[in-house]
Enzyme design. Structure first.
Site, PDB file in Angstrom:
ATOM      1  N   ASN A  76       0.869  -1.175   0.000  1.00 21.58           N
ATOM      2  CA  ASN A  76       0.000   0.000   0.000  1.00 21.58           C
ATOM      3  C   ASN A  76       0.906   1.225   0.000  1.00 21.58           C
ATOM      4  O   ASN A  76       1.463   1.590   1.034  1.00 21.58           O
ATOM      5  CB  ASN A  76      -0.880  -0.046   1.253  1.00 21.58           C
ATOM      6  CG  ASN A  76      -1.827   1.132   1.348  1.00 21.58           C
ATOM      7  OD1 ASN A  76      -1.784   2.042   0.510  1.00 21.58           O
ATOM      8  ND2 ASN A  76      -2.680   1.123   2.353  1.00 21.58           N
ATOM      9  N   ARG A 109      -2.166  -1.988  -3.812  1.00 19.97           N
ATOM     10  CA  ARG A 109      -3.340  -1.128  -3.723  1.00 19.97           C
ATOM     11  C   ARG A 109      -3.138   0.043  -4.679  1.00 19.97           C
ATOM     12  O   ARG A 109      -2.106   0.709  -4.635  1.00 19.97           O
ATOM     13  CB  ARG A 109      -3.470  -0.607  -2.290  1.00 19.97           C
ATOM     14  CG  ARG A 109      -4.616   0.338  -2.151  1.00 19.97           C
ATOM     15  CD  ARG A 109      -4.678   0.927  -0.770  1.00 19.97           C
ATOM     16  NE  ARG A 109      -5.826   1.786  -0.665  1.00 19.97           N
ATOM     17  CZ  ARG A 109      -6.094   2.547   0.362  1.00 19.97           C
ATOM     18  NH1 ARG A 109      -5.295   2.542   1.401  1.00 19.97           N
ATOM     19  NH2 ARG A 109      -7.161   3.302   0.381  1.00 19.97           N
ATOM     20  N   HIS A 114     -12.280   3.998  -1.153  1.00 24.09           N
ATOM     21  CA  HIS A 114     -12.413   3.044  -0.035  1.00 24.09           C
ATOM     22  C   HIS A 114     -13.124   1.771  -0.477  1.00 24.09           C
ATOM     23  O   HIS A 114     -13.675   1.047   0.349  1.00 24.09           O
ATOM     24  CB  HIS A 114     -13.271   3.621   1.128  1.00 24.09           C
ATOM     25  CG  HIS A 114     -12.618   4.687   1.924  1.00 24.09           C
ATOM     26  ND1 HIS A 114     -13.342   5.718   2.472  1.00 24.09           N
ATOM     27  CD2 HIS A 114     -11.338   4.866   2.307  1.00 24.09           C
ATOM     28  CE1 HIS A 114     -12.523   6.515   3.141  1.00 24.09           C
ATOM     29  NE2 HIS A 114     -11.301   6.020   3.061  1.00 24.09           N
ATOM     30  N   GLY A 136     -12.939   7.158   9.086  1.00 22.97           N
ATOM     31  CA  GLY A 136     -11.557   7.206   9.578  1.00 22.97           C
ATOM     32  C   GLY A 136     -11.021   8.604   9.361  1.00 22.97           C
ATOM     33  O   GLY A 136     -11.777   9.574   9.461  1.00 22.97           O
ATOM     34  N   ARG A 166     -10.461  17.160   5.451  1.00 19.77           N
ATOM     35  CA  ARG A 166     -11.169  17.429   4.181  1.00 19.77           C
ATOM     36  C   ARG A 166     -12.571  17.951   4.452  1.00 19.77           C
ATOM     37  O   ARG A 166     -13.234  17.509   5.387  1.00 19.77           O
ATOM     38  CB  ARG A 166     -11.258  16.147   3.341  1.00 19.77           C
ATOM     39  CG  ARG A 166      -9.961  15.770   2.692  1.00 19.77           C
ATOM     40  CD  ARG A 166     -10.036  14.422   2.011  1.00 19.77           C
ATOM     41  NE  ARG A 166      -9.239  13.437   2.706  1.00 19.77           N
ATOM     42  CZ  ARG A 166      -9.255  12.121   2.452  1.00 19.77           C
ATOM     43  NH1 ARG A 166     -10.027  11.654   1.506  1.00 19.77           N
ATOM     44  NH2 ARG A 166      -8.491  11.299   3.133  1.00 19.77           N
ATOM     45  N   GLU A 213     -15.021   2.061  14.259  1.00 18.49           N
ATOM     46  CA  GLU A 213     -14.755   0.895  15.115  1.00 18.49           C
ATOM     47  C   GLU A 213     -14.616   1.269  16.589  1.00 18.49           C
ATOM     48  O   GLU A 213     -14.753   0.409  17.460  1.00 18.49           O
ATOM     49  CB  GLU A 213     -13.461   0.199  14.645  1.00 18.49           C
ATOM     50  CG  GLU A 213     -13.616  -0.467  13.290  1.00 18.49           C
ATOM     51  CD  GLU A 213     -12.283  -0.828  12.646  1.00 18.49           C
ATOM     52  OE1 GLU A 213     -11.316  -1.100  13.372  1.00 18.49           O
ATOM     53  OE2 GLU A 213     -12.215  -0.827  11.398  1.00 18.49           O
ATOM     54  N   GLU A 249      -8.476  -4.223   4.629  1.00 19.94           N
ATOM     55  CA  GLU A 249      -8.250  -4.063   3.189  1.00 19.94           C
ATOM     56  C   GLU A 249      -7.134  -4.977   2.699  1.00 19.94           C
ATOM     57  O   GLU A 249      -7.171  -5.491   1.585  1.00 19.94           O
ATOM     58  CB  GLU A 249      -7.914  -2.602   2.882  1.00 19.94           C
ATOM     59  CG  GLU A 249      -9.107  -1.694   3.071  1.00 19.94           C
ATOM     60  CD  GLU A 249      -8.736  -0.236   3.208  1.00 19.94           C
ATOM     61  OE1 GLU A 249      -8.814   0.468   2.205  1.00 19.94           O
ATOM     62  OE2 GLU A 249      -8.365   0.194   4.317  1.00 19.94           O
TER      63      GLU A 249
END
Ligand code: ADP
Length: 395
Positions: free
Chosen positions: A7, A90, A180, A208, A239, A332, A382
């Site tokens: 990743n 990824r 995502h 997240g 963001r 989570e 992931e």
């Protein structure tokens, strides 16, 4: 069979070597500050751990270090590169071209790189990383690209088209892609296993540092909140999420901001950080709010409100909802936020199981036995999804 999962960001590279027979992570770590001063971590399933500074001028240097640790270091987990069956990468943006994971050849790398106009920060470094990986691990090792956008490729045109002149979709590919996807795919598959069958109408909430929701009918995405880029939808750590587009030119004119400065304002200075003035990290925002910081409280309230509003709109899009699930660092762990969201969805017939909802980072049903909609927490993974896709090409 061992699969290496990569990743890569522009200056970092996370990796895991996974033994697929029992899905054990043999080793994992992260190379950071690539091209700056370089440092890396490496730890194994047996408890060996190292954290070091190293000259990581390029991603190739990072792969050299990882390979050395895996094969030749004190905490080695394999004897040679030959024990790696394939590498899964990824990749952020698959555009209109990639709706599934693909075996990588030269044309794939060029296609990933060619999407630089719509994904300038992610695709070029990821294409370069794939090349660097090949130069270190050898031409013969199969590599697979797994795209963040792919799972959302099933969205219908009415969900992915923006109401701007159509020629911009045709000429420049301006449309909603969603991101995502690998996370939404993993958790939506997992909840099917947990519930003993895929829920007909599902809303997945990945919350997240970056956050997105997806509306999923019978396992296929019908809508998602991130758009042409990962800036759209919910407010996030830094963001802004969805805002009135006129705000962009209004502030740019008043403050005389260049396009790149405006982009930084919206991507890097907004969201939880911008509203609270405290932090982009939700834990810090909650702590400040508890200590009486009003703007931190506002930021936390806004996030909760936006989640509830979006779930409502996706329930409408799906014609009702059978299950809702939370994942990602906030999804989570943020117990109070989840509890509040469930309470605000009472009109859908949702009731909480407040006792179960206290758990963090575990697979658990958090709706009450009488709830008309099942609500779950499903930690995302992931990496395992990338590894499984990759393994499927070499099996
Ligand atoms: P990324 O999107 O970078 O993968 P994560 O999914 O790890 O990020 O999510 C990070 C976010 O999760 C941060 O805002 C962090 O504050 C939040 N988070 C982690 N633990 C908790 C917690 N116990 N309570 C509230 N928020 C938490």
């Amino acid at each position: 069979m061992n699969i290496l999962v990569i990743n890569a960001g522009s200056s970092s590279l996370k990796y895991q070597l996974i033994r697929m027979e029992d899905e054990t992570i043999l080793c994992k770590g992260v190379c950071e500050r690539i091209g700056i001063d370089g440092k890396y971590s490496y730890k194994t399933a047996d408890g060996y751990k190292v954290e070091k500074s190293a000259d990581l001028f390029t991603h190739k240097d990072a792969f050299d270090v990882i390979l050395h640790e895996m094969v030749g270091g004190e905490g080695r987990v394999i004897h040679s590169v030959g024990e790696i069956a394939a590498v899964g990468h990824r990749v952020t943006h698959g555009g209109d071209k990639f709706s599934h994971s693909v075996l990588i050849d030269e044309a794939t790398i060029e296609a990933i790189n060619a999407m630089r106009s719509i994904s300038p920060l992610h695709n070029p470094p990821q294409a370069a990383t794939i090349r660097a990986c090949r130069s270190v691990f050898g031409e013969k090792l199969p590599m697979v690209a797994v795209f963040d956008t792919a799972f959302h490729a099933t969205m219908p045109p009415k969900a992915y088209t923006f109401a701007i002149p159509y020629k911009y979709y045709e000429q420049y590919g301006v449309r909603r892609y969603g991101f995502h996807g690998t996370s939404h795919r993993y958790v939506s598959g997992r909840i099917g296993e947990l519930m003993g069958g895929q829920p007909h109408r599902l809303i997945t909430c990945h919350l997240g540092n970056g956050s997105s929701l997806a509306a999923i009918r019978d396992g296929r995405v019908v809508d998602t909140s991130m758009g042409f880029t990962p800036l759209d939808g919910l407010m996030m750590g830094t963001r802004c999420g969805s805002i009135d587009p006129s705000i962009v030119s209004y502030i740019a004119n008043l403050e005389n901001l260049h396009e790149s400065e405006m982009s930084h304002l919206l991507n890097g200075e907004s969201g939880l950080l911008g509203v609270s003035g405290v932090s982009s990290d939700f834990r810090d925002v909650l702590e400040a709010a508890e200590n009486g910081n009003k703007r931190a409280q506002l930021a936390a309230d806004m996030l909760e409100y936006q989640i509830v509003k979006l779930i409502g709109s996706y329930a409408a899009a799906l014609g009702g909802v059978d299950a809702i699930l939370f994942t990602g660092g906030i999804g989570e762990n943020a117990v109070d936020l989840r509890e509040q969201v469930i309470r605000d969805l009472a009109y859908l017939g949702v009731t909480p199981d407040s006792e179960a909802n206290r758990s963090r980072g575990e697979e658990v049903r958090i709706s009450g036995p009488d709830s008309k909609v099942q609500v779950w927490v499903v930690p995302t993974n992931e990496e395992i999804m990338i590894a499984r896709d990759t393994a499927s090409f070499v099996q």
